[in-house]
Design an enzyme around this catalytic site. Structure first.
Site, PDB file in Angstrom:
ATOM      1  CG  ASP A  32      23.978  29.098  39.385  1.00 17.15           C
ATOM      2  OD1 ASP A  32      24.671  29.273  40.174  1.00 17.15           O
ATOM      3  OD2 ASP A  32      23.732  29.918  38.896  1.00 17.15           O
ATOM      4  NE  ARG A  63      29.401  26.389  42.987  1.00 20.06           N
ATOM      5  CZ  ARG A  63      29.570  27.756  43.326  1.00 20.06           C
ATOM      6  NH1 ARG A  63      27.816  28.143  43.008  1.00 20.06           N
ATOM      7  NH2 ARG A  63      30.203  27.937  43.848  1.00 20.06           N
ATOM      8  CG  HIS A  87      24.542  33.213  40.173  1.00 19.78           C
ATOM      9  ND1 HIS A  87      24.957  31.963  40.082  1.00 19.78           N
ATOM     10  CD2 HIS A  87      26.077  34.156  41.139  1.00 19.78           C
ATOM     11  CE1 HIS A  87      25.881  31.799  41.134  1.00 19.78           C
ATOM     12  NE2 HIS A  87      26.795  33.216  41.266  1.00 19.78           N
TER      13      HIS A  87
HETATM   14  O1  TXD Z   1      29.437  33.298  39.230  1.00 14.95           O
HETATM   15  C1  TXD Z   1      29.748  33.972  39.662  1.00 14.95           C
HETATM   16  N1  TXD Z   1      29.763  35.361  38.774  1.00 14.95           N
HETATM   17  C2  TXD Z   1      30.492  34.364  40.723  1.00 14.95           C
HETATM   18  C3  TXD Z   1      30.459  35.562  40.981  1.00 14.95           C
HETATM   19  C4  TXD Z   1      31.093  33.362  40.879  1.00 14.95           C
HETATM   20  C5  TXD Z   1      32.183  34.067  42.087  1.00 14.95           C
HETATM   21  C6  TXD Z   1      33.209  34.743  41.854  1.00 14.95           C
HETATM   22  N2  TXD Z   1      31.624  35.901  41.550  1.00 14.95           N
HETATM   23  C7  TXD Z   1      31.952  37.546  42.116  1.00 14.95           C
HETATM   24  O2  TXD Z   1      33.576  37.507  41.242  1.00 14.95           O
HETATM   25  C8  TXD Z   1      32.689  37.970  43.628  1.00 14.95           C
HETATM   26  O3  TXD Z   1      31.288  38.159  44.633  1.00 14.95           O
HETATM   27  C9  TXD Z   1      33.282  39.552  43.374  1.00 14.95           C
HETATM   28  O4  TXD Z   1      32.136  40.628  42.849  1.00 14.95           O
HETATM   29  C10 TXD Z   1      33.810  38.786  41.905  1.00 14.95           C
HETATM   30  C11 TXD Z   1      35.814  38.556  41.940  1.00 14.95           C
HETATM   31  O5  TXD Z   1      35.715  37.591  43.030  1.00 14.95           O
HETATM   32  P1  TXD Z   1      36.833  36.737  43.140  1.00 14.95           P
HETATM   33  O6  TXD Z   1      36.586  36.268  44.451  1.00 14.95           O
HETATM   34  O7  TXD Z   1      37.542  36.866  42.491  1.00 14.95           O
HETATM   35  O8  TXD Z   1      37.645  38.157  44.545  1.00 14.95           O
HETATM   36  P2  TXD Z   1      38.398  39.272  44.409  1.00 14.95           P
HETATM   37  O9  TXD Z   1      40.496  37.559  45.503  1.00 14.95           O
HETATM   38  O10 TXD Z   1      38.501  39.812  45.758  1.00 14.95           O
HETATM   39  O11 TXD Z   1      39.400  39.599  43.544  1.00 14.95           O
HETATM   40  C12 TXD Z   1      38.246  40.870  43.126  1.00 14.95           C
HETATM   41  C13 TXD Z   1      39.357  41.995  42.555  1.00 14.95           C
HETATM   42  C14 TXD Z   1      40.888  42.543  43.498  1.00 14.95           C
HETATM   43  O12 TXD Z   1      42.269  42.126  42.501  1.00 14.95           O
HETATM   44  C15 TXD Z   1      41.093  44.011  43.284  1.00 14.95           C
HETATM   45  O13 TXD Z   1      41.945  44.648  43.491  1.00 14.95           O
HETATM   46  C16 TXD Z   1      39.776  43.870  42.185  1.00 14.95           C
HETATM   47  O14 TXD Z   1      39.278  43.024  41.793  1.00 14.95           O
HETATM   48  N3  TXD Z   1      39.047  45.474  42.022  1.00 14.95           N
HETATM   49  C17 TXD Z   1      39.432  46.027  40.664  1.00 14.95           C
HETATM   50  N4  TXD Z   1      40.479  45.441  39.608  1.00 14.95           N
HETATM   51  C18 TXD Z   1      40.817  47.048  38.100  1.00 14.95           C
HETATM   52  N5  TXD Z   1      40.153  48.277  38.846  1.00 14.95           N
HETATM   53  C19 TXD Z   1      39.398  47.874  40.054  1.00 14.95           C
HETATM   54  N6  TXD Z   1      38.775  49.478  40.016  1.00 14.95           N
HETATM   55  C20 TXD Z   1      39.174  47.560  41.303  1.00 14.95           C
HETATM   56  N7  TXD Z   1      38.588  47.146  42.030  1.00 14.95           N
HETATM   57  C21 TXD Z   1      39.149  46.380  42.656  1.00 14.95           C
END
Ligand code: TXD
Length: 316
Positions: free
Chosen positions: A151, A154, A178
């Site tokens: 944040d 940005r 957030h």
């Molecule tokens: O400022 C912040 N905190 C954030 C948070 C900024 C950007 C993204 N933010 C959050 O991070 C977003 O709302 C999501 O909750 C996470 C991950 O975001 P991303 O864009 O990387 O999501 P993706 O591309 O869908 O990747 C999530 C991955 C995907 O490969 C799934 O297969 C995996 O998580 N996944 C798992 N991995 C391991 N174990 C389990 N159980 C699992 N479930 C899903």
């Protein structure tokens, strides 16, 4: 020459996780273990990143896996695993689904790396830090949420663009949760030491604050599918750097408060000193009544999410 190999595990090989793995290895910070539930995904991305190493001039190992045994002995574990909101899914549905995922992955990662520092990224961020604290049993100094770094980056970007100055010279201060409940503090945001209110009208400052609050949504609206990941991954990388290099950086992070800012037992974004021990200090500043009220509103929204999780657990 002795080479000290540090190890960072990134859970979730999606957009944020894979990009964070890239940033961490290419910055020369640590070997990286990338883990996901999907078979082949972390292996494929790790292989691709490893093949870039000779070109990017680092020799860190990057391995992909579906097995927590490979994560053992990590210094830092970054949790990005989770689901994005699907059509028809409420915020509470997402909350409960991601709480289940974070609980499952943190339990396994904490067992494999009992001395690690956890950086939580999965949304809803502040609530997921609570889940990670509870599941890992780690002290609060070692469970830290990433949101404020993003944040404030940005906010810095928008201030620099508005004033036509380098973002190097802009420092921005944000508190609170957030997104919607973020509490930016313009009076502590400066350009080369000059407080922002000296350089911009209150209306322009308010416009940039609003844009920062909607920063995630602005990117989502443009991308149509998926959410921001370059700046979030860079934010993770900065936190990992602060920890592994014991930099004692002053960064806004989501941590469990114990009376600071008149908040007890809730995770809220505040400025901390981040170093090798994790949260080394919470920096408390005197807020105006309006700022304090905004921070308490932010904390109350985290309380609401925790109550929803507790209610779901009780009826499960
Ligand atoms: O400022 C912040 N905190 C954030 C948070 C900024 C950007 C993204 N933010 C959050 O991070 C977003 O709302 C999501 O909750 C996470 C991950 O975001 P991303 O864009 O990387 O999501 P993706 O591309 O869908 O990747 C999530 C991955 C995907 O490969 C799934 O297969 C995996 O998580 N996944 C798992 N991995 C391991 N174990 C389990 N159980 C699992 N479930 C899903």
């Amino acid at each position: 020459m002795t080479v000290s190999r540090r190890k960072v595990t990134v859970i979730g090989a999606g957009n944020v996780g894979a990009t964070a793995a890239q940033r961490i290895a290419e910055a020369g910070l640590a070997d990286v273990c990338l883990i996901d539930v999907v078979e082949g995904l972390p292996q494929g991305k790790a292989l691709d990143l490893a093949e870039a190493a000779p070109l990017m001039l680092h020799d860190h190992a990057i391995v992909g896996t579906n097995d927590y045994a490979d994560t053992a002995g990590s210094d830092v574990v970054v949790v990005t695993a989770g689901l994005a909101r699907q059509p028809g899914m409420s915020r509470d549905d997402l909350l409960l689904k991601n709480a289940g995922i974070v609980r499952a992955v943190v339990a396994q990662a904490a067992k494999a790396s009992p001395n690690a520092i956890l950086i939580i990224v999965t949304n809803p961020l502040d609530a997921m830090v609570h889940v990670a604290l509870e599941t890992s049993g780690f002290p609060k100094e070692r469970v830290i949420g990433m949101a404020g770094v993003l944040d404030s980056a940005r906010f810095r970007t928008f201030i620099a663009q508005e004033l036509g100055v380098s973002s190097f010279d802009v420092s921005a201060f944000v508190l609170g949760g957030h997104g919607d409940t973020m509490v930016p503090l313009p009076r502590f945001s400066t350009v080369a030491g000059i407080p922002l209110p000296e350089l911009m009208t209150p209306e322009r400052i308010e416009a940039l604050v609003q844009r920062t609050r909607n920063g995630g949504a602005e990117v989502v609206a443009l991308l149509k599918s998926g959410s921001a990941f370059y700046a979030p991954a860079s934010s993770v990388m900065h936190m990992v750097d602060a920890i592994l290099n014991d930099r004692k950086r002053v960064l806004p992070c989501a941590v469990l408060l114990a009376g600071e800012y008149k908040i007890d037992g809730l995770v809220v974004g505040v400025p901390i000193v981040l170093g090798a021990a994790g949260v080394e200090r919470i920096i408390e500043i005197k807020l105006t009544p309006d700022e304090q009220a905004a921070l308490l509103t932010s904390a109350a929204s985290v309380r609401g999410l925790i109550d929803t999780m507790a209610a779901a657990k009780a009826t499960a």
